[in-house]
Motif scaffolding. Structure first.
Motif, PDB file in Angstrom:
ATOM      1  N   PRO A  81     -14.132  26.612  25.119  1.00 13.10           N
ATOM      2  CA  PRO A  81     -12.673  26.668  24.976  1.00 13.10           C
ATOM      3  C   PRO A  81     -12.076  25.265  25.129  1.00 13.10           C
ATOM      4  N   LEU A  82     -11.169  24.927  24.234  1.00 13.50           N
ATOM      5  CA  LEU A  82     -10.503  23.622  24.272  1.00 13.50           C
ATOM      6  C   LEU A  82      -8.998  23.792  24.123  1.00 13.50           C
ATOM      7  N   PHE A  83      -8.271  23.019  24.872  1.00 10.11           N
ATOM      8  CA  PHE A  83      -6.814  22.944  24.815  1.00 10.11           C
ATOM      9  C   PHE A  83      -6.457  22.175  23.539  1.00 10.11           C
ATOM     10  N   VAL A  84      -5.598  22.745  22.691  1.00  8.30           N
ATOM     11  CA  VAL A  84      -5.222  22.097  21.433  1.00  8.30           C
ATOM     12  C   VAL A  84      -3.849  21.433  21.543  1.00  8.30           C
ATOM     13  N   SER A  85      -2.856  22.195  21.993  1.00  4.37           N
ATOM     14  CA  SER A  85      -1.493  21.662  22.070  1.00  4.37           C
ATOM     15  C   SER A  85      -0.668  22.501  23.028  1.00  4.37           C
ATOM     16  N   ALA A  86       0.490  21.959  23.386  1.00  2.92           N
ATOM     17  CA  ALA A  86       1.397  22.694  24.274  1.00  2.92           C
ATOM     18  C   ALA A  86       2.837  22.333  23.964  1.00  2.92           C
ATOM     19  N   GLU A  87       3.689  23.307  24.204  1.00  3.05           N
ATOM     20  CA  GLU A  87       5.128  23.092  24.145  1.00  3.05           C
ATOM     21  C   GLU A  87       5.692  23.648  25.442  1.00  3.05           C
ATOM     22  N   VAL A 103      -0.066  35.052  29.621  1.00  4.92           N
ATOM     23  CA  VAL A 103      -0.553  36.181  28.825  1.00  4.92           C
ATOM     24  C   VAL A 103      -1.073  35.653  27.492  1.00  4.92           C
ATOM     25  N   LEU A 104      -2.127  36.306  26.989  1.00  5.46           N
ATOM     26  CA  LEU A 104      -2.678  35.943  25.685  1.00  5.46           C
ATOM     27  C   LEU A 104      -1.732  36.371  24.577  1.00  5.46           C
ATOM     28  N   GLY A 105      -1.656  35.559  23.524  1.00 11.39           N
ATOM     29  CA  GLY A 105      -0.794  35.866  22.407  1.00 11.39           C
ATOM     30  C   GLY A 105      -1.512  36.520  21.230  1.00 11.39           C
ATOM     31  N   ARG A 106      -2.822  36.741  21.344  1.00  8.23           N
ATOM     32  CA  ARG A 106      -3.597  37.428  20.300  1.00  8.23           C
ATOM     33  C   ARG A 106      -4.577  38.369  20.972  1.00  8.23           C
ATOM     34  N   GLU A 110      -9.798  40.184  17.968  1.00  7.28           N
ATOM     35  CA  GLU A 110      -9.431  39.449  16.756  1.00  7.28           C
ATOM     36  C   GLU A 110      -9.959  38.002  16.822  1.00  7.28           C
ATOM     37  N   VAL A 111      -9.823  37.385  17.982  1.00 11.59           N
ATOM     38  CA  VAL A 111     -10.301  36.016  18.176  1.00 11.59           C
ATOM     39  C   VAL A 111     -11.828  35.973  18.072  1.00 11.59           C
ATOM     40  N   VAL A 112     -12.495  36.917  18.722  1.00  8.28           N
ATOM     41  CA  VAL A 112     -13.963  36.972  18.688  1.00  8.28           C
ATOM     42  C   VAL A 112     -14.457  37.249  17.267  1.00  8.28           C
ATOM     43  N   ALA A 113     -13.748  38.073  16.512  1.00  5.72           N
ATOM     44  CA  ALA A 113     -14.137  38.351  15.126  1.00  5.72           C
ATOM     45  C   ALA A 113     -14.103  37.073  14.285  1.00  5.72           C
ATOM     46  N   GLU A 114     -13.107  36.221  14.508  1.00  2.00           N
ATOM     47  CA  GLU A 114     -13.065  34.934  13.801  1.00  2.00           C
ATOM     48  C   GLU A 114     -14.259  34.070  14.184  1.00  2.00           C
ATOM     49  N   LEU A 115     -14.586  34.061  15.463  1.00  2.00           N
ATOM     50  CA  LEU A 115     -15.742  33.304  15.933  1.00  2.00           C
ATOM     51  C   LEU A 115     -17.021  33.859  15.304  1.00  2.00           C
ATOM     52  N   ASP A 116     -17.143  35.179  15.260  1.00  2.00           N
ATOM     53  CA  ASP A 116     -18.301  35.833  14.632  1.00  2.00           C
ATOM     54  C   ASP A 116     -18.425  35.451  13.162  1.00  2.00           C
ATOM     55  N   ALA A 117     -17.306  35.223  12.490  1.00  2.00           N
ATOM     56  CA  ALA A 117     -17.303  34.879  11.065  1.00  2.00           C
ATOM     57  C   ALA A 117     -17.578  33.391  10.835  1.00  2.00           C
ATOM     58  N   GLY A 118     -17.847  32.664  11.916  1.00  2.00           N
ATOM     59  CA  GLY A 118     -18.179  31.252  11.785  1.00  2.00           C
ATOM     60  C   GLY A 118     -16.980  30.325  11.769  1.00  2.00           C
ATOM     61  N   ARG A 119     -15.811  30.853  12.076  1.00  2.39           N
ATOM     62  CA  ARG A 119     -14.603  30.030  12.107  1.00  2.39           C
ATOM     63  C   ARG A 119     -14.312  29.574  13.539  1.00  2.39           C
ATOM     64  N   ARG A 120     -13.380  28.657  13.641  1.00  4.62           N
ATOM     65  CA  ARG A 120     -12.932  28.138  14.932  1.00  4.62           C
ATOM     66  C   ARG A 120     -11.549  28.730  15.211  1.00  4.62           C
ATOM     67  N   PRO A 121     -11.509  29.851  15.937  1.00  2.00           N
ATOM     68  CA  PRO A 121     -10.222  30.524  16.137  1.00  2.00           C
ATOM     69  C   PRO A 121      -9.286  29.728  17.048  1.00  2.00           C
ATOM     70  N   GLU A 122      -8.015  29.847  16.753  1.00  2.00           N
ATOM     71  CA  GLU A 122      -6.975  29.327  17.641  1.00  2.00           C
ATOM     72  C   GLU A 122      -6.125  30.496  18.094  1.00  2.00           C
ATOM     73  N   PHE A 123      -5.610  30.390  19.310  1.00  2.00           N
ATOM     74  CA  PHE A 123      -4.786  31.472  19.850  1.00  2.00           C
ATOM     75  C   PHE A 123      -3.826  30.902  20.894  1.00  2.00           C
ATOM     76  N   PRO A 124      -2.617  31.464  20.943  1.00  2.00           N
ATOM     77  CA  PRO A 124      -1.642  31.002  21.923  1.00  2.00           C
ATOM     78  C   PRO A 124      -1.788  31.731  23.261  1.00  2.00           C
ATOM     79  N   VAL A 125      -1.388  31.038  24.298  1.00  2.00           N
ATOM     80  CA  VAL A 125      -1.199  31.630  25.615  1.00  2.00           C
ATOM     81  C   VAL A 125       0.229  31.278  26.021  1.00  2.00           C
ATOM     82  N   ASP A 126       1.008  32.286  26.372  1.00  2.00           N
ATOM     83  CA  ASP A 126       2.402  32.080  26.772  1.00  2.00           C
ATOM     84  C   ASP A 126       2.521  32.196  28.280  1.00  2.00           C
ATOM     85  N   SER A 141       4.046  27.287  26.000  1.00  2.00           N
ATOM     86  CA  SER A 141       3.111  27.933  25.098  1.00  2.00           C
ATOM     87  C   SER A 141       1.988  26.944  24.828  1.00  2.00           C
ATOM     88  N   VAL A 142       0.766  27.384  25.081  1.00  2.00           N
ATOM     89  CA  VAL A 142      -0.411  26.551  24.891  1.00  2.00           C
ATOM     90  C   VAL A 142      -1.241  27.154  23.774  1.00  2.00           C
TER      91      VAL A 142
END
Length: 150
Positions: A81-87, A103-106, A110-126, A141-142
């Protein structure tokens, strides 16, 4: 305090020196929410006697990291897990101890499914940061990502 909160709180204190420096208290950590407190400490006050904006930012970021670990800890063997951005928006004067609730924003699946598909998922935490009287003093929001290993 839940066993998960204790374990993640201990992990955060051991691996994130700023969490330890600020004496953050991990009251609740689940995959649904994380509640982390910043005690009132004069060494971390600003010019108006409340917690410095940097301490509040670290509190909120730490709450977001705790929920990420709770939600995606079972994925650590294949992704980091890596921090991408924050507001952050500071809305009211913070005084005394403050609490961050994240709280998770996704949906986790859904996030794990993106990872399973070989993508690098992004998701917000509020995150809402509140005073003892319940007033929201800041909102953050991170955006996090799970970077696949390899």
């Amino acid at each position: 305090m839940s066993e998960t909160a204790v374990n993640i709180g201990e992990l955060m204190a051991a691996s994130v020196p700023m969490a330890r420096t600020l004496n953050l208290m991990y009251d609740e950590v689940t995959s649904e929410r994380a509640v982390v407190r910043l005690p009132d400490q004069p060494d971390f006050h600003n010019h108006v006697g409340g917690p410095h904006a940097g301490a509040i930012f670290t509190l909120a970021e730490s709450a977001s990291g705790a929920i990420v670990l709770a939600a995606f800890g079972d994925q650590l063997s294949r992704a980091v897990p890596l921090f991408v951005s924050a507001e952050v928006i500071y809305t009211k004067l913070a005084k005394g101890p403050v609490t961050a609730t994240a709280v998770l924003g996704r949906e986790i699946a859904e996030v794990v499914a993106e990872l399973d598909a070989g993508r690098r998922p992004e998701f917000p935490v509020d995150i809402d940061v509140t005073r003892e009287d319940g007033a929201v003093t800041s909102r953050m929001s991170v955006v996090w990502t799970l970077r696949p290993n390899g």
